[in-house]
Design an enzyme around this catalytic site. Structure first.
Site, PDB file in Angstrom:
ATOM      1  N   ASP A  13       7.858   8.698  -0.770  1.00  0.00           N
ATOM      2  CA  ASP A  13       9.158   8.787  -0.098  1.00  0.00           C
ATOM      3  C   ASP A  13       9.736  10.198  -0.091  1.00  0.00           C
ATOM      4  O   ASP A  13      10.950  10.385  -0.097  1.00  0.00           O
ATOM      5  CB  ASP A  13      10.182   7.811  -0.735  1.00  0.00           C
ATOM      6  N   LYS A  16       7.386  12.643   4.162  1.00  0.00           N
ATOM      7  CA  LYS A  16       6.140  13.113   4.801  1.00  0.00           C
ATOM      8  C   LYS A  16       6.153  12.887   6.309  1.00  0.00           C
ATOM      9  O   LYS A  16       5.671  13.714   7.064  1.00  0.00           O
ATOM     10  CB  LYS A  16       4.932  12.388   4.184  1.00  0.00           C
ATOM     11  N   GLY A  40       5.528   3.908   4.306  1.00  0.00           N
ATOM     12  CA  GLY A  40       6.520   3.809   5.371  1.00  0.00           C
ATOM     13  C   GLY A  40       6.972   5.208   5.713  1.00  0.00           C
ATOM     14  O   GLY A  40       7.772   5.801   4.997  1.00  0.00           O
ATOM     15  N   HIS A  41       6.398   5.788   6.766  1.00  0.00           N
ATOM     16  CA  HIS A  41       6.751   7.160   7.128  1.00  0.00           C
ATOM     17  C   HIS A  41       7.816   7.133   8.224  1.00  0.00           C
ATOM     18  O   HIS A  41       7.566   6.702   9.341  1.00  0.00           O
ATOM     19  CB  HIS A  41       5.499   7.925   7.582  1.00  0.00           C
ATOM     20  N   GLN A 220       2.071   7.637   0.036  1.00  0.00           N
ATOM     21  CA  GLN A 220       2.560   7.562  -1.347  1.00  0.00           C
ATOM     22  C   GLN A 220       2.701   8.987  -1.914  1.00  0.00           C
ATOM     23  O   GLN A 220       2.902   9.913  -1.165  1.00  0.00           O
ATOM     24  CB  GLN A 220       1.660   6.690  -2.241  1.00  0.00           C
ATOM     25  N   THR A 296       9.786   0.496   3.465  1.00  0.00           N
ATOM     26  CA  THR A 296       8.896  -0.648   3.633  1.00  0.00           C
ATOM     27  C   THR A 296       9.513  -1.929   3.088  1.00  0.00           C
ATOM     28  O   THR A 296       9.390  -2.987   3.675  1.00  0.00           O
ATOM     29  CB  THR A 296       7.548  -0.361   2.915  1.00  0.00           C
TER      30      THR A 296
HETATM   31  P1  IMP Z   1       1.352  -1.090  -4.157  1.00  0.00           P
HETATM   32  O1  IMP Z   1       0.680   0.134  -3.644  1.00  0.00           O
HETATM   33  O2  IMP Z   1       2.077  -1.850  -3.079  1.00  0.00           O
HETATM   34  O3  IMP Z   1       0.476  -1.962  -4.983  1.00  0.00           O
HETATM   35  O4  IMP Z   1       2.510  -0.612  -5.162  1.00  0.00           O
HETATM   36  C1  IMP Z   1       2.223   0.075  -6.373  1.00  0.00           C
HETATM   37  C2  IMP Z   1       3.377   0.995  -6.751  1.00  0.00           C
HETATM   38  O5  IMP Z   1       3.447   2.062  -5.815  1.00  0.00           O
HETATM   39  C3  IMP Z   1       4.752   0.340  -6.721  1.00  0.00           C
HETATM   40  O6  IMP Z   1       5.568   0.939  -7.717  1.00  0.00           O
HETATM   41  C4  IMP Z   1       5.280   0.678  -5.349  1.00  0.00           C
HETATM   42  O7  IMP Z   1       6.684   0.655  -5.291  1.00  0.00           O
HETATM   43  C5  IMP Z   1       4.725   2.081  -5.179  1.00  0.00           C
HETATM   44  N1  IMP Z   1       4.495   2.451  -3.785  1.00  0.00           N
HETATM   45  C6  IMP Z   1       3.500   2.022  -2.987  1.00  0.00           C
HETATM   46  N2  IMP Z   1       3.584   2.587  -1.779  1.00  0.00           N
HETATM   47  C7  IMP Z   1       4.651   3.398  -1.811  1.00  0.00           C
HETATM   48  C8  IMP Z   1       5.226   4.309  -0.869  1.00  0.00           C
HETATM   49  O8  IMP Z   1       4.744   4.498   0.259  1.00  0.00           O
HETATM   50  N3  IMP Z   1       6.325   4.981  -1.286  1.00  0.00           N
HETATM   51  C9  IMP Z   1       6.830   4.834  -2.530  1.00  0.00           C
HETATM   52  N4  IMP Z   1       6.305   4.040  -3.445  1.00  0.00           N
HETATM   53  C10 IMP Z   1       5.227   3.326  -3.105  1.00  0.00           C
END
Ligand code: IMP
Length: 423
Positions: A13, A16, A40-41, A220, A296
């Site tokens: 977040d 990007k 979520g970009h 991420q 997201t």
């Molecule tokens: P997962 O990738 O959905 O399994 O989530 C694993 C961890 O990564 C959790 O703490 C999510 O909130 C975090 N996370 C996954 N994708 C994002 C992202 O795009 N932005 C911020 N945090 C993320």
């Protein structure tokens, strides 16, 4: 030519989407290499907001080739929805989007597994986005997964049924007995067949050989990396620079610049260590003025001060060549700005390195003066308050990496270029 890589350096977040969109017209190709619908970009173009989850951010420009690489886990349902939204807004993504046949497919039962495993973890839950990311990467590594290329094969249904049955058996064993709603999935799989599903590793290397410039768009952040993040509170892929090579099939010696994006403060969604987290009204103020709610999931993000040891760690493991500092405007109106410069560990040791037990690190702060005028309409550095300029110069020195771009608002126009990258 080279592949430049754009990475988030915190817990995701960082903004990007905006920067890829700003950079995109300098590249012939934009490629996603890891993650999936958990990302979520957010991109704001002429006041209109788009949130891209799986589609590369170069999609708004017709002349750019957009690639979903082999390292991605792709959910057909989300893919279809995203494409339909783009088309409704007048964007035509069909001719310039290419999907790797090796990208892994997220099945409805992967989402069910994600939900079930998180539920069973109780108070130790990761805070997953529940998009099926972990279970899909788990099947990939266990050599059980289905890939996008499989949807074109006559045996797809059979392979799907076998994997689904094993998921349902496991779900039932652990006390979850629902049936998946499959029709949106199969509709979306048919929809996806209208797109180019191909050997994107050849496509990318052909482009490099003929002199094209590629931008690899990370999702991420580095502190969510499966190896270097705050394990187990991480995502299931390599969000750091090495992920770009493995997730696209491009060699390391073709990597050029590695751009790192960070916010002027820190946020995190989900559980896990966050030493500089603020639980008071200052944290609330950052959340409000930064609109820190998940793109997201809509969840409120945890907010806190900038963490220099963690940022230096991310710069180190990625070999960051240039920094982009985002959301400086959010810090307008604070009397003072705090920055963690080191940590005190449980045994009293002071360190500026990220310890294995990150959650036990107590930050030691440096205090800098704040500024109170809004800066979101300022377009050149010299008009910025001196306190902000001092903050940026201080960070640049500490991080030993140039801060090339300073973002002062969500729109494309709210971007101060401190140094032209492409001259
Ligand atoms: P997962 O990738 O959905 O399994 O989530 C694993 C961890 O990564 C959790 O703490 C999510 O909130 C975090 N996370 C996954 N994708 C994002 C992202 O795009 N932005 C911020 N945090 C993320």
């Amino acid at each position: 030519m080279k592949t430049d890589v754009l990475l988030g350096l915190q817990w995701g977040d960082e903004g990007k989407g905006k920067i890829v969109d700003y950079l995109a017209n300098k590249y012939e190709v934009v490629a996603r290499f890891q993650g999936g619908p958990n990302a979520g970009h957010t991109i704001i173009i002429d006041g209109k907001k788009f949130i891209l989850h799986q589609i590369p951010s170069g999609i708004f420009r017709k002349e750019i080739m957009n690639i979903i690489g082999n390292g991605v886990v792709l959910d057909p349902i989300t893919f279809k929805k995203e494409i339909e939204k783009l088309e409704a807004a007048g964007i035509e993504p069909r001719d310039n989007l290419f999907i790797s046949q090796r990208a892994q497919l997220i099945l409805p039962t992967h989402r069910m597994l994600d939900q079930a495993w998180e539920t069973l973890k109780g108070k130790n839950k990761i805070g997953s986005t529940l998009k099926g990311i972990g279970p899909t990467y788990q099947d990939k590594i266990a050599r059980l997964g289905l890939r996008v290329g499989d949807i074109l094969d006559a045996s797809f249904q059979q392979k799907y049924e076998a994997l689904k049955a094993s998921h349902l058996k496991h779900l039932s064993d652990i006390g979850f007995a629902d049936e998946p709603d499959e029709s949106p999935f199969f509709e979306a799989v048919e929809f996806m067949k209208q797109f180019t599903i191909t050997e994107t590793e050849y496509l990318l290397n052909d482009q490099l050989n003929k002199g094209s410039k590629i931008l690899a768009e990370g999702a991420q952040g580095s502190l969510l990396d499966i190896d270097f993040g705050s394990y187990p509170f991480v995502t299931s892929s390599n969000t750091t620079v090495a992920g770009a090579c493995a997730g696209l099939g491009i060699p390391p010696n073709t990597i050029g610049e590695v751009f790192g994006i960070f916010k002027a403060y820190c946020t995190r969604v989900g559980s896990g260590p966050f030493p500089t987290e603020l639980f008071d009204e200052t944290g609330e103020k950052i959340r409000k003025s930064g609109a820190e709610f998940g793109a997201t999931t809509g969840r409120p993000r945890r907010c806190g001060w900038l963490d220099l040891p963690a940022l230096k760690y991310a710069i180190m493991v990625n070999g960051i060549s240039r920094l982009f500092m985002m959301k400086a405007d959010v810090l307008s109106g604070f009397d003072k700005i705090l920055v963690a410069t080191s940590y005190k560990l449980q045994d009293g040791t002071i360190t500026d390195r990220v310890p294995f037990d990150h959650h036990l690190a107590t930050p030691i702060y440096k205090e800098l003066p704040g500024w109170d005028i809004p800066i979101d309409e300022m377009t050149d550095e010299s008009s910025l308050p001196v306190e902000l300029r001092d903050y940026v110069n201080y960070l640049e020195q500490e991080l030993a990496t140039p801060i090339t771009v300073l973002s002062v608002g969500p729109d494309r126009s709210q971007t101060i270029i401190r140094e032209e990258i492409f001259v």
